[in-house]
Structure formats: structure tokens, C-alpha cells
Design a protein around this motif. Structure first.
Motif, PDB file in Angstrom:
ATOM      1  N   PHE A 119       2.065  -9.338   5.813  1.00  0.00           N
ATOM      2  CA  PHE A 119       2.723  -7.951   5.561  1.00  0.00           C
ATOM      3  C   PHE A 119       4.024  -7.971   5.071  1.00  0.00           C
ATOM      4  O   PHE A 119       4.915  -8.570   5.294  1.00  0.00           O
ATOM      5  N   PHE A 120       4.361  -6.911   4.168  1.00  0.00           N
ATOM      6  CA  PHE A 120       5.471  -6.932   3.398  1.00  0.00           C
ATOM      7  C   PHE A 120       6.260  -5.656   3.058  1.00  0.00           C
ATOM      8  O   PHE A 120       5.617  -4.470   3.119  1.00  0.00           O
ATOM      9  N   VAL A 121       7.448  -5.774   2.815  1.00  0.00           N
ATOM     10  CA  VAL A 121       8.335  -4.574   2.492  1.00  0.00           C
ATOM     11  C   VAL A 121       8.129  -4.274   1.002  1.00  0.00           C
ATOM     12  O   VAL A 121       8.716  -5.098   0.302  1.00  0.00           O
ATOM     13  N   TRP A 123      10.104  -2.699  -4.132  1.00  0.00           N
ATOM     14  CA  TRP A 123       9.926  -2.229  -5.718  1.00  0.00           C
ATOM     15  C   TRP A 123       9.259  -0.978  -5.677  1.00  0.00           C
ATOM     16  O   TRP A 123       9.678   0.057  -6.358  1.00  0.00           O
ATOM     17  N   HIS A 124       8.287  -0.666  -4.861  1.00  0.00           N
ATOM     18  CA  HIS A 124       7.616   0.640  -4.783  1.00  0.00           C
ATOM     19  C   HIS A 124       8.533   1.690  -4.410  1.00  0.00           C
ATOM     20  O   HIS A 124       8.322   2.784  -4.820  1.00  0.00           O
ATOM     21  N   ALA A 125       9.302   1.566  -3.488  1.00  0.00           N
ATOM     22  CA  ALA A 125      10.264   2.407  -3.122  1.00  0.00           C
ATOM     23  C   ALA A 125      11.289   2.861  -4.077  1.00  0.00           C
ATOM     24  O   ALA A 125      11.512   4.093  -4.364  1.00  0.00           O
ATOM     25  N   LYS A 161      -8.812  -8.144   2.425  1.00  0.00           N
ATOM     26  CA  LYS A 161      -8.892  -6.735   3.141  1.00  0.00           C
ATOM     27  C   LYS A 161      -7.670  -6.074   3.046  1.00  0.00           C
ATOM     28  O   LYS A 161      -6.602  -6.616   3.392  1.00  0.00           O
ATOM     29  N   VAL A 162      -7.437  -4.845   2.971  1.00  0.00           N
ATOM     30  CA  VAL A 162      -6.194  -4.278   2.685  1.00  0.00           C
ATOM     31  C   VAL A 162      -6.355  -2.909   3.731  1.00  0.00           C
ATOM     32  O   VAL A 162      -6.968  -1.929   3.251  1.00  0.00           O
ATOM     33  N   PRO A 163      -5.695  -3.156   4.870  1.00  0.00           N
ATOM     34  CA  PRO A 163      -5.688  -1.934   5.930  1.00  0.00           C
ATOM     35  C   PRO A 163      -4.788  -0.923   5.198  1.00  0.00           C
ATOM     36  O   PRO A 163      -3.546  -0.980   4.994  1.00  0.00           O
TER      37      PRO A 163
HETATM   38  N1  TRP Z   1       1.244   2.191  -1.673  1.00  0.00           N
HETATM   39  C1  TRP Z   1       1.559   1.945  -0.374  1.00  0.00           C
HETATM   40  C2  TRP Z   1       1.977   3.060   0.716  1.00  0.00           C
HETATM   41  O1  TRP Z   1       2.618   3.733   0.114  1.00  0.00           O
HETATM   42  C3  TRP Z   1       2.436   0.588   0.020  1.00  0.00           C
HETATM   43  C4  TRP Z   1       1.746  -0.685  -0.518  1.00  0.00           C
HETATM   44  C5  TRP Z   1       2.537  -1.114  -1.955  1.00  0.00           C
HETATM   45  C6  TRP Z   1       0.779  -1.188  -0.097  1.00  0.00           C
HETATM   46  N2  TRP Z   1       1.977  -2.312  -2.038  1.00  0.00           N
HETATM   47  C7  TRP Z   1       0.839  -2.395  -1.327  1.00  0.00           C
HETATM   48  C8  TRP Z   1      -0.135  -1.173   0.748  1.00  0.00           C
HETATM   49  C9  TRP Z   1      -0.204  -3.146  -1.131  1.00  0.00           C
HETATM   50  C10 TRP Z   1      -1.198  -1.995   0.758  1.00  0.00           C
HETATM   51  C11 TRP Z   1      -1.258  -3.063  -0.193  1.00  0.00           C
HETATM   52  O2  TRP Z   1       1.536   2.993   1.806  1.00  0.00           O
END
Ligand code: TRP
Ligand code: SF4
Length: 400
Positions: A39-41, A44-46, A146-148
Motif C-alpha cells: 500500500f503506497f502514498v 506524484w499522482h497528487a 490484484k489491484v483493489p
Molecule cells: N489513481 C488512484 C486514485 O486516485 C491512486 C493510485 C495511483 C493507484 N497509483 C495506483 C491505485 C496504483 C491503485 C494502483 O485512487
């Protein structure tokens, strides 16, 4: 073919609330007992949307990690880490960007949706367009199967499958692949080899997905195959080369049933949230001032729970006896709305008390969280580095 592995991430964009808890975190806590989990923060997406004000990210990262721990994510079971501390994500993202068609990114539904929704921001950036590809790198670098995720993220997982397939197709062809694959088929033994070829043809010629599944099952139950042959056979099945990156599946998280204080979906942008670890007085006040069935103007007016957001909270927090008491009491004006809200107040407060207690050591000593993350980053990085070695080799970039 690879060990089962769960991976998910969350963007640090502000404090977490009960919607995150009931919608996502409880599910993570369940999964961590069943599978190896990462599980990660996703900082970079933010940054793709908060590039003009990265401060929010910094503030949210550590609070969010404490919230995860408070919710019961257990660092002894799951690996917790921060995306930007595993720079291999960026390297894989870059390499994938070389082969990812622009049209694929433009067609991802969240791209236009989010641009319209966050119209006060200029999101016509390179980074924002690449959001799903960065997510693909996050997933593929751990060969997570698996990607919840919630429903809104399913297109990103689908997209990731396509990226993996394209990568394997382009770079999974070692010299003499066809020959080696045919040799591997022979090693299956004549009966299995015949079935394998049959199923492969049915998939490649007629697109029969079930044939593909059957063939994969056949390989799964076949023992004494070398790892290399096994990978060739998986790759050959789909007409591609060796499978270097694994295609993940979305594990659809049931839609968060958590309503907000006004009965709409709980969301920070609606201002209808109860935060995790919010102080008890503030929570009590929020619930006590919640809207109720507008027909109950006076205490003596009967009401209808179906028209009341408080009833939705009872559906999450109350047992049958309490729910019957609400139904009866509301419809007969036997109870007042404040009476009705009291069990909800108590249930939310006691749920939060558990979380506060779990969080307390981390609040008192933030180095505990830093250590958990240092450890998690190190573990994650090892896995990521392994994949990157294979990726560089497959692309012929291991000359350095
Ligand atoms: N985009 C996802 C969200 O906004 C967050 C996320 C980034 C993510 N990388 C991921 C979720 C990889 C699952 C796997 O919720
Ligand atoms: Fe809502 Fe309960 Fe009041 Fe009925 S009694 S309107 S369910 S708060």
C-alpha cells in the motif's frame, strides 16, 4: 505464474474521512491478512493536479499514513511506502511512455472528466495526460496481479493490462523465440501439447477468452516446467513473446456505502464529512445538527426514515433492535430526532476511539512512522529493482 500480490495506492490530497475508512481502508485491512500487500502514498499522482501548490501534499502524506495505521493497516503484514521514495516508478513510467500511443491516453475516460470537473485548474499538462501511465508503472513494477480500486479506477487497470500486453509483445521476443516456444510446447507431452495448441488457436483465431483461461489453467497445473519455458508458453498463448510484465486484475471495491452528513456521498468537496480522528465534540455537534426528514417540523410530527440521512447512518452503525426502534419511533413520533441520533453518535465515537488509540503512539513519536516507511520503501525498492532489471534487459538497455 507470479506469486499473488495486491497493490493499491492513495493520493495525499487532504485528511481522510469515514468514506475512506468504510470504502477503502477496511477492505485493505481484510486483504492484508489474505495476501502479500503493498500500500503506497501516490504523491506524484497528487502532484499532477496540485503542481501549483505542492504544500498540501507534504502536509497530507504523514497524516494519511497515521490514518492508515489508525484504521488497522498493519506494517507487520503489509508493506507501506511512498511512491516518490522508489524512483524506479519514474524510470518505468519513462520507458513505458516511449511505447504508449497518445490515443490510448486521450481516450481514458478520467482524462476529460477530471479536466472538466477541475475546470479552475489548467490540466492540459504532459503530467496529467500521463496520469494513467504512471499508475500502470506503479502496478507493473511489482507484477501485482490484484489491484483493489473503486469503480472510477477500473479503466486505469484495464489500460494497464493493455500497456503490459503491448510491452510484452514488443520486447518479449528473445532471439529465436518461436523456435524455443515450439520446443517448450513439445516438452508438455503429446496430450497436453495438443490441447495447448488447440486452445491457443481458439483464442488467437476466434478470440475465445474461455479458451485462453483454460490454457492458462493447463499451464498452472503442469509441473516440472522451467521458469523460462513457462513464461514462453504464457507469452506464446497470446501470440506475443515472453511475459515480462504481468497483466493485473482490478479487485472491485464495493461502492462506499458511507453517506455524508447530508445523505449525499461523503466527500470533502461537498463539505459533508466526518474526518478520521476528528475530536469528539466536533463529531457530536455535526451529527446532532444533521438534517432529518423535513416533514418532522415539530416533535409530534411523524417522519419517514427513508427520507432521512440519519437513517442511512443507522444502516451502517446500528443492530436490528436499534433499527426497529428507529422505524417505529420515527413513524409514530414516539422518539425525537435527537434521541434517534444518540446511538449513531455513540457508535461513531466508539469506532473513532479505537482508531485514536491505535494512532496515539505514532502521534506521540513520529519517528515510528518514519521507520515503518523507511522499511517499507526498502522492501518495495528491492522488488521494483528486480523488475527493472528484466525490463532493461528485455529492451536491450543493459549495456550501461
Ligand atoms: N489513481 C488512484 C486514485 O486516485 C491512486 C493510485 C495511483 C493507484 N497509483 C495506483 C491505485 C496504483 C491503485 C494502483 O485512487
Ligand atoms: Fe430521521 Fe430519526 Fe428523526 Fe426519523 S426520528 S426523522 S429517522 S432522525
Amino acid at each position: 505464474m507470479y506469486a499473488e500480490r495486491v497493490l493499491s495506492g492513495m493520493r495525499p490530497t487532504g485528511r481522510l474521512h469515514l468514506g475512506h475508512y468504510h470504502g477503502v481502508l477496511k477492505n485493505w485491512v481484510k486483504l492484508q491478512a489474505e495476501y502479500p500487500c503493498l500500500f503506497f502514498v501516490a504523491d506524484w499522482h497528487a502532484l499532477t493536479t496540485a503542481y501549483d501548490d505542492p504544500r498540501v501534499i507534504e502536509e497530507s502524506v504523514w497524516d494519511m499514513l497515521v490514518d492508515w495505521l489508525a484504521a488497522g493497516v498493519d506494517p507487520a503484514q503489509a508493506t507501506m511506502f511512498i511512491q516518490s521514495r522508489v524512483p524506479e516508478h519514474a524510470e518505468l513510467h519513462l520507458l513505458l511512455s516511449m511505447m504508449c500511443p497518445l490515443g490510448w491516453l486521450e481516450r481514458v475516460p478520467t482524462y476529460k472528466d477530471q479536466q472538466e470537473k477541475l475546470s479552475d485548474k489548467d490540466l492540459s499538462t504532459y503530467g496529467f495526460l500521463g496520469y494513467p501511465l504512471l499508475q500502470s508503472a506503479d502496478i507493473l513494477i511489482y507484477r501485482a496481479d490484484k489491484v483493489p480500486v473503486g469503480e472510477d479506477q477500473v479503466p486505469h487497470v484495464e489500460f494497464t493490462r493493455e500497456v503490459a500486453r503491448r510491452f510484452n509483445h514488443l520486447y518479449g521476443r528473445e532471439p529465436g523465440f518461436e523456435e524455443k516456444a515450439r520446443e517448450a510446447v513439445r516438452k508438455l507431452g503429446s496430450k497436453r501439447a495438443k490441447l495447448y495448441e488447440e486452445l491457443r488457436t481458439r483464442f488467437l483465431q476466434d478470440g475465445e477468452e474461455t479458451a485462453l483461461e483454460q490454457a492458462r489453467a493447463l499451464l498452472e497445473e503442469t509441473q516440472n516446467l522451467s521458469l523460462g519455458d513457462r513464461e514462453r508458453l504464457y507469452g506464446h498463448l497470446e501470440g506475443g513473446g515472453k511475459m515480462i510484465l504481468a497483466e493485473p486484475d482490478a479487485l472491485l471495491t464495493e461502492a462506499a456505502r458511507m453517506p455524508g452528513l447530508d445523505g449525499a456521498k461523503m466527500s470533502k468537496s461537498y463539505g459533508n464529512t466526518i474526518f478520521l480522528r476528528e475530536d469528539p465534540e466536533s463529531i457530536t455537534k455535526k451529527i446532532r445538527t444533521m438534517q432529518t426528514d423535513p416533514a418532522r417540523v415539530r416533535r409530534t410530527d411523524p417522519g419517514d426514515p427513508e427520507k432521512c440521512p440519519v437513517w442511512q447512518f443507522h444502516q451502517i452503525y446500528s443492530d436490528d433492535a436499534t433499527r426497529n426502534w428507529v422505524q417505529q419511533g420515527c413513524r409514530s413520533a414516539g422518539i425525537g430526532c435527537l434521541d434517534c441520533k444518540q446511538p449513531v453518535v455513540e457508535a461513531v465515537l466508539s469506532e473513532q476511539a479505537v482508531m485514536r488509540e491505535r494512532a496515539q503512539p505514532y502521534v506521540d513519536d513520529p519517528t515510528l512512522v518514519r521507520n515503518i516507511i523507511a522499511d517499507g520503501c526498502e522492501r518495495a525498492r528491492k522488488l521494483a529493482q528486480e523488475t527493472m532489471r528484466d525490463v532493461r534487459e528485455a529492451m536491450g538497455l543493459d549495456y550501461g
